[in-house]
Scaffold this active site. Sequence first.
Site, PDB file in Angstrom:
ATOM      1  N   THR A  80      10.466  -3.180  27.690  1.00 42.66           N
ATOM      2  CA  THR A  80      10.632  -3.871  26.418  1.00 42.66           C
ATOM      3  C   THR A  80      11.662  -4.985  26.590  1.00 42.66           C
ATOM      4  OG1 THR A  80      12.361  -2.330  25.695  1.00 42.66           O
ATOM      5  CG2 THR A  80      10.077  -1.781  25.145  1.00 42.66           C
ATOM      6  N   GLU A 226       4.756  -1.084  24.133  1.00 46.22           N
ATOM      7  CA  GLU A 226       4.315   0.316  24.173  1.00 46.22           C
ATOM      8  C   GLU A 226       2.815   0.468  23.933  1.00 46.22           C
ATOM      9  OE1 GLU A 226       8.644   0.257  22.792  1.00 46.22           O
ATOM     10  OE2 GLU A 226       6.825  -0.916  22.469  1.00 46.22           O
ATOM     11  N   TRP A 342      16.251  -4.725  -0.614  1.00 51.17           N
ATOM     12  CA  TRP A 342      15.717  -5.201   0.665  1.00 51.17           C
ATOM     13  C   TRP A 342      15.303  -6.665   0.581  1.00 51.17           C
ATOM     14  CZ3 TRP A 342      16.768  -2.201   4.543  1.00 51.17           C
ATOM     15  CH2 TRP A 342      16.819  -0.806   4.367  1.00 51.17           C
TER      16      TRP A 342
END
Length: 449
Positions: A80, A226, A342
């Site tokens: 990653t 992944e 948020w």
Amino acid sequence: MKIINEAEDRLLFVDPAFLETIESIDFELDTIEQYVVLDDEVPETSLSPITDYESFIGDHPTEYDWPDLDEEAECGICYTSGTTGVPKGASYSHRGLYLLSMSYGAKDSFGICEKDVILPVVPMFHVNGWCLPYSGTLYGSSFVLPGTHTDLEDIEGMIRGERVTIAAAVPTIWTEMATYIDENPEADISTLDRILTGGSSPPPAIMRRFDEEFDAPIIQGYGMTEASPHLVNTLVTTEVQELSPEEQYELRTKPGQPTPGVELRLRDRSGEPVPHDGGSTGEIQARSPWVIDEYYDRPEATEESFTDDGWFKTGDIGTIDEYGYLEVVDRLDDVIKSGGEWISSVELENELMAHEAVVEATVVSVDHERWQERPVAYVVATEDVTEEDLRNHLLDRFPKWWLPDLFVLTDSIPRTSTGKYDKQSLRTAFNDEYGSLPVEAEAVDQRTE
């Protein structure tokens, strides 16, 4: 260096341009037994033992019996990018990559076929070049390889000279290519019939321009290291074709639907299902034959990243609408929680990029004395643009409390090795300079021009 040692690499193939870099860490590479320089001869270097590539393969036969391999055997490993932490190794099996390569030929995926000429600007270290070297080879496509550079003049020249039909690169490359075409009227990318992009969502304005002006529609995909990397791609279903052109285009700006062989679901922070109503957000979780089931030699990271029933927790926040289209709202690490509410950095970035004077933009969260976190925008503009211009532009779509407290006008925005904006380095630089965002902040102009 840490990646090489953790993976216990024994052979290291080195481009001549990176010899000096490898020389500087050679004494810390514990497992390397042989260096192979990707050139016709070995330049002067302190690396040892070392040989050139042609000599390395010269004594080996060109024909041999293909070994009998277990389809579940590992065939490669990618790490990653470490944008949000320490890089982790993802090991791929022969079975997983074969099935993924087959899926790339589906009409409703990328439709790769024998007549295609593929230009993978995306490098091999970015999830095996997004699996294009395998899928293109499987279907008999031709390849044009750009080397180690991403020079726009060279890319445009290769597209034009080799009659490339598919090109793949992160969104920043296509944003810059649009500017390059504006500045070079003789540029010609007309042989492209589809552009593949991923890594982050492309700005809607750029998607529309390539579609309408260049007749080279951008097909965005969603995935990650992944997932080898593909999970979702743009698809206009028969149901969606009955909608108005504007409604269709709005859906096309989303990553799309899961490709066959992929399952997606949304879960809230307590692990409960999230409705697919296009508005409710949850963490995107996935499973597929080509999604890894563990990280290499990282049991703690594996435990944190997988559910008890085997789903991979992507760390991305998203919605799924009534048509089954996924939209990635933000990264769990990048979503901004300000005063308990948020704020999506991705939505702010896309709207900033829609401003005609803005070339690049990214939004990061920083500490705030009162609201815990607030957004700060880093902006590269083609002409003079003021904080007031940008604020007014954003106010057309977002509530005032969503707007960045600080706009930093800069000549460039740092990127990771895979071409993504390096938000981690921006946060570090901001903290080093300011510590935290004061209650009242003014625009900062860091441009040197």
